[in-house]
Design a protein around this motif. Structure first.
Motif, mmCIF file in Angstrom:
data_model
loop_
_atom_site.group_PDB
_atom_site.id
_atom_site.type_symbol
_atom_site.label_atom_id
_atom_site.label_comp_id
_atom_site.label_asym_id
_atom_site.label_seq_id
_atom_site.Cartn_x
_atom_site.Cartn_y
_atom_site.Cartn_z
ATOM 1 N N ILE A 272 0.506 -1.215 -0.018
ATOM 2 C CA ILE A 272 -0.095 -0.089 0.158
ATOM 3 C C ILE A 272 1.324 1.480 0.036
ATOM 4 O O ILE A 272 0.404 2.439 -0.437
ATOM 5 C CB ILE A 272 -1.385 0.083 1.125
ATOM 6 C CG1 ILE A 272 -1.642 -1.351 1.036
ATOM 7 C CG2 ILE A 272 -1.300 1.173 1.652
ATOM 8 C CD1 ILE A 272 -2.599 -1.637 1.796
ATOM 9 N N ALA A 273 1.811 1.198 0.898
ATOM 10 C CA ALA A 273 3.207 2.425 1.001
ATOM 11 C C ALA A 273 3.369 2.788 -0.687
ATOM 12 O O ALA A 273 3.812 3.759 -0.551
ATOM 13 C CB ALA A 273 4.279 1.801 2.274
ATOM 14 N N ILE A 274 3.849 1.599 -0.958
ATOM 15 C CA ILE A 274 4.744 2.282 -2.290
ATOM 16 C C ILE A 274 4.323 2.244 -3.485
ATOM 17 O O ILE A 274 4.206 2.569 -4.268
ATOM 18 C CB ILE A 274 5.778 0.322 -2.070
ATOM 19 C CG1 ILE A 274 6.932 0.960 -3.122
ATOM 20 C CG2 ILE A 274 5.170 -0.691 -3.204
ATOM 21 C CD1 ILE A 274 7.739 0.316 -3.745
ATOM 22 N N GLY A 275 2.226 1.669 -3.190
ATOM 23 C CA GLY A 275 1.505 1.620 -4.106
ATOM 24 C C GLY A 275 1.276 3.142 -4.349
ATOM 25 O O GLY A 275 0.687 3.920 -5.361
ATOM 26 N N SER A 276 0.908 4.381 -3.242
ATOM 27 C CA SER A 276 0.180 5.769 -3.095
ATOM 28 C C SER A 276 1.430 6.004 -3.339
ATOM 29 O O SER A 276 0.686 7.702 -3.828
ATOM 30 C CB SER A 276 -0.031 5.105 -1.422
ATOM 31 O OG SER A 276 1.522 5.816 -1.003
ATOM 32 N N GLY A 277 2.869 6.445 -3.943
ATOM 33 C CA GLY A 277 3.252 7.124 -4.175
ATOM 34 C C GLY A 277 3.097 8.207 -5.476
ATOM 35 O O GLY A 277 3.981 9.165 -5.486
ATOM 36 N N GLY A 278 2.263 6.875 -6.313
ATOM 37 C CA GLY A 278 2.391 7.283 -7.735
ATOM 38 C C GLY A 278 4.036 7.356 -8.253
ATOM 39 O O GLY A 278 4.741 6.584 -8.507
ATOM 40 N N TRP A 279 3.613 8.028 -9.276
ATOM 41 C CA TRP A 279 4.725 8.450 -10.128
ATOM 42 C C TRP A 279 6.144 9.153 -9.819
ATOM 43 O O TRP A 279 7.348 8.866 -9.883
ATOM 44 C CB TRP A 279 4.422 9.178 -11.792
ATOM 45 C CG TRP A 279 4.173 8.634 -12.544
ATOM 46 C CD1 TRP A 279 2.365 7.970 -12.767
ATOM 47 C CD2 TRP A 279 4.362 7.512 -13.566
ATOM 48 N NE1 TRP A 279 2.295 7.455 -13.790
ATOM 49 C CE2 TRP A 279 3.307 6.861 -13.736
ATOM 50 C CE3 TRP A 279 5.981 7.282 -13.882
ATOM 51 C CZ2 TRP A 279 3.492 5.981 -15.150
ATOM 52 C CZ3 TRP A 279 6.345 6.342 -15.075
ATOM 53 C CH2 TRP A 279 4.954 5.637 -15.364
ATOM 54 N N PHE A 280 5.614 10.331 -8.599
ATOM 55 C CA PHE A 280 6.911 10.813 -8.166
ATOM 56 C C PHE A 280 6.846 11.196 -6.929
ATOM 57 O O PHE A 280 7.272 11.470 -6.368
ATOM 58 C CB PHE A 280 6.677 12.835 -8.699
ATOM 59 C CG PHE A 280 6.944 12.830 -10.236
ATOM 60 C CD1 PHE A 280 8.060 12.127 -10.956
ATOM 61 C CD2 PHE A 280 5.549 12.629 -11.174
ATOM 62 C CE1 PHE A 280 8.133 12.679 -11.860
ATOM 63 C CE2 PHE A 280 6.193 12.031 -12.539
ATOM 64 C CZ PHE A 280 7.049 12.306 -12.817
ATOM 65 N N GLY A 281 5.764 10.479 -6.289
ATOM 66 C CA GLY A 281 6.130 10.233 -4.402
ATOM 67 C C GLY A 281 5.135 11.623 -3.907
ATOM 68 O O GLY A 281 4.845 12.068 -4.476
ATOM 69 N N LEU A 282 4.695 11.546 -2.825
ATOM 70 C CA LEU A 282 3.971 11.983 -1.172
ATOM 71 C C LEU A 282 4.892 13.483 -1.546
ATOM 72 O O LEU A 282 4.374 14.807 -0.855
ATOM 73 C CB LEU A 282 3.486 11.559 -0.548
ATOM 74 C CG LEU A 282 2.738 10.776 -0.873
ATOM 75 C CD1 LEU A 282 2.109 9.685 0.496
ATOM 76 C CD2 LEU A 282 1.486 10.791 -1.653
ATOM 77 N N GLY A 283 6.121 13.491 -1.744
ATOM 78 C CA GLY A 283 7.620 14.068 -1.338
ATOM 79 C C GLY A 283 8.119 13.487 0.010
ATOM 80 O O GLY A 283 7.698 13.127 1.140
ATOM 81 N N LEU A 284 8.974 14.447 0.335
ATOM 82 C CA LEU A 284 10.667 13.979 0.749
ATOM 83 C C LEU A 284 9.349 14.738 2.024
ATOM 84 O O LEU A 284 9.179 15.297 3.025
ATOM 85 C CB LEU A 284 11.720 14.313 1.486
ATOM 86 C CG LEU A 284 12.737 13.899 1.970
ATOM 87 C CD1 LEU A 284 12.829 11.899 1.644
ATOM 88 C CD2 LEU A 284 13.767 14.779 1.650
ATOM 89 N N GLY A 285 9.028 13.238 3.247
ATOM 90 C CA GLY A 285 8.942 13.231 4.579
ATOM 91 C C GLY A 285 7.059 13.351 4.771
ATOM 92 O O GLY A 285 6.630 13.315 6.198
ATOM 93 N N SER A 286 7.076 12.666 3.459
ATOM 94 C CA SER A 286 4.887 13.489 3.509
ATOM 95 C C SER A 286 4.651 11.815 3.632
ATOM 96 O O SER A 286 3.910 11.593 3.733
ATOM 97 C CB SER A 286 4.864 13.794 2.911
ATOM 98 O OG SER A 286 5.061 14.969 2.304
ATOM 99 N N SER A 287 5.618 10.642 4.414
ATOM 100 C CA SER A 287 5.045 8.829 3.784
ATOM 101 C C SER A 287 4.279 9.395 5.218
ATOM 102 O O SER A 287 4.398 9.420 6.526
ATOM 103 C CB SER A 287 5.937 7.913 5.139
ATOM 104 O OG SER A 287 5.942 7.056 5.108
ATOM 105 N N ARG A 288 2.749 8.405 4.499
ATOM 106 C CA ARG A 288 1.429 7.980 6.167
ATOM 107 C C ARG A 288 1.968 6.710 6.952
ATOM 108 O O ARG A 288 1.203 6.416 8.053
ATOM 109 C CB ARG A 288 0.325 7.893 5.042
ATOM 110 C CG ARG A 288 -0.088 9.690 4.991
ATOM 111 C CD ARG A 288 -1.082 9.506 4.258
ATOM 112 N NE ARG A 288 -1.626 8.763 2.660
ATOM 113 C CZ ARG A 288 -1.788 8.747 1.424
ATOM 114 N NH1 ARG A 288 -1.310 10.667 1.390
ATOM 115 N NH2 ARG A 288 -2.053 8.941 0.705
ATOM 116 N N ALA A 289 2.459 5.828 6.010
ATOM 117 C CA ALA A 289 2.486 4.385 6.130
ATOM 118 C C ALA A 289 3.366 4.551 7.920
ATOM 119 O O ALA A 289 3.510 3.765 8.816
ATOM 120 C CB ALA A 289 3.828 3.360 5.163
ATOM 121 N N LYS A 290 4.501 5.764 7.713
ATOM 122 C CA LYS A 290 5.335 5.837 8.940
ATOM 123 C C LYS A 290 5.201 6.228 10.223
ATOM 124 O O LYS A 290 5.319 5.544 11.396
ATOM 125 C CB LYS A 290 6.653 6.285 8.418
ATOM 126 C CG LYS A 290 6.144 8.133 8.598
ATOM 127 C CD LYS A 290 7.202 8.729 8.487
ATOM 128 C CE LYS A 290 7.323 10.095 7.784
ATOM 129 N NZ LYS A 290 8.383 10.756 7.702
#
Length: 439
Positions: A272-290
């Motif tokens: 779920i985490a790696i799939g939610s990043g899309g092409w260019f990601g949510l941005g550095l530090g913006s992970s929800r999984a952590k």
């Protein structure tokens, strides 16, 4: 025929603009390809590829460890930089270690394998009695401020010891595969059994990769590969069937979404985490999984956080860096004719690139979760230091490529040597000769 007709026959019509553009494009592509081939054929290409890829992966790893561990560190330790500081200390120790190894001669590595192998076996025996158990695996020795995982330096010990054993028995540059049986195969079995007794299946697979790479370089027949793989598969089945948590991991791997709240929880959350990043990601530090969703986000599943924050492009960059690192190591193995260098370089590539493949494969769901880190990126000093030592060894070997030492000599002293000379702490810095004199 008239004079005008004869002139028309003899005169060549000018090429169409489209034809001229296509010809110019083909010429440019040919020139670019030739320049790329010339770049790959330079003596120091392997050296700079190893150095550059290692530096980029280390920097990216520090950045991702800080991002992935900050929330959990704040909750458990009261300091969001706790694990980042510890990883920074490991990097601070590992970079000088890598530099020292890059300056050491080949003879040192040939001799170092024997004491390192003995110490690794003793430490693996010791961990069975006084080791610290975590999550069903007894892999660590508690040394107060740090935890030592003996199976990590055992990889480097097996690599150096096995490569020297076979290189000593080389005849005319060729290595007889029959020399594998004694004492290399018994020694590999001893290390693997010690690691398996500590319930570390992932490291056992990496040791098998190192051993299989030695088989490959010496040209062992396919039937020997088949026999080794059959024994490895049988041992893996026995290990899985005798340990309940391993059976649960296999079940969670085969059908993670049906066990999303139990045995497949970590795999599902990682995907779920790696799939939610899309092409260019949510941005550095913006992970929800952590935020407590993904266990071991800073170590085993840091690739998931990387994909979530930096997207598909970020994951492809990491994969490309490991690919270039593997290419550079194999380039050293093929360009340096010494048997020990060929064996050690190929085994180091099998170790580092193979471990990366196993880790990434577990994160994206194509391989079972084995609990091994992503080299140079995941948190963990016990894994980082031997890896950097192996990369320093590859840098040392890259200097033995044809023309490499001459190219390094023409490059002149490095910034460290120049700085010491300016401070009056070293010899005079050697000035670069003009290009006309070098010719």
């Amino acid at each position: 025929m008239s004079t005008t007709a004869q002139e028309g026959v003899g005169r060549r019509r000018p090429a169409a603009p489209e034809t001229r553009a296509a010809s110019a494009g083909g010429t440019r592509a040919h020139d670019q390809l030739a320049a790329f081939r010339e770049l790959l054929n330079r003596p120091l290409t392997s050296y700079y590829l190893i150095l550059g890829c290692s530096a980029l992966l280390l920097a990216l790893g520090l950045m991702m460890v800080l991002s992935a561990s900050s929330i959990e560190a704040l909750q458990e330790k009261g300091n969001p930089f706790y694990w980042f500081f510890k990883q920074s200390v490991s990097v601070g120790l590992g970079i000088p270690l890598m530099w020292i190894c890059s300056m050491l001669p080949q003879r040192f590595f040939r001799l170092a394998g024997y004491p390192l192998m003995v110490l690794s076996v003793l430490a693996l025996v010791l961990v069975l009695f006084v080791g610290t158990s975590q999550l069903g695996a007894q892999r660590w020795i508690d040394l107060g401020p740090i935890y030592l995982q003996p199976s990590e330096p055992a990889k480097l010990g097996l690599l150096l010891w096995g490569a020297d054993l076979l290189a000593r028995k080389a005849r005319g540059g060729l290595i007889e595969w029959r020399n594998l049986f004694i004492p290399l195969m018994p020694g590999t079995v001893i290390v693997a059994v010690m690691v398996m007794l500590g319930r570390d299946l992932g490291t056992t697979l990496v040791l098998l990769l190192i051993f299989l790479s030695l088989l490959w370089v010496v040209g062992a027949p396919l039937r020997l590969f088949g026999g080794v793989l059959a024994v490895a598969v049988l041992a893996t089945i026995i290990m899985i069937s005798t340990e309940g948590y391993r059976s649960d991991r296999i079940e969670g791997w085969l059908n993670p979404w049906a066990n999303a709240q139990t045995t497949g929880y970590q795999a599902v959350q990682g995907q779920i985490a790696i799939g939610s990043g899309g092409w260019f990601g949510l941005g550095l530090g913006s992970s929800r999984a952590k935020w407590g969703r993904l266990p071991h986000a800073e170590s085993d599943f840091i690739f998931s956080i990387l994909g979530e924050e930096l997207g598909l492009m970020g994951t492809l960059v990491v994969i490309a860096l490991f690919g270039l690192l593997g290419y550079a190591g194999l380039r050293v193995a093929t360009r340096v004719k010494d048997p020990f260098v060929r064996l050690a370089s190929a085994s180091a590539v099998a170790w580092i690139a193979g471990q990366a493949i196993v880790n990434i494969g577990a994160v994206i769901g194509v391989l079972p979760i084995t609990g091994i880190p992503l080299p140079l990126v995941s948190y963990g000093g016990s894994a980082l230091l031997p890896t950097l030592a192996a990369l320093g060894m590859l840098l040392s070997f890259a200097k033995q490529e044809p023309g490499a030492r001459e190219a390094l000599a023409l490059r002149g002293p490095g910034p460290v040597a120049r700085g010491l000379s300016w401070l009056g702490l070293g010899g005079p810095a050697r000035k670069r000769r003009p290009a006309r004199e070098r010719r």
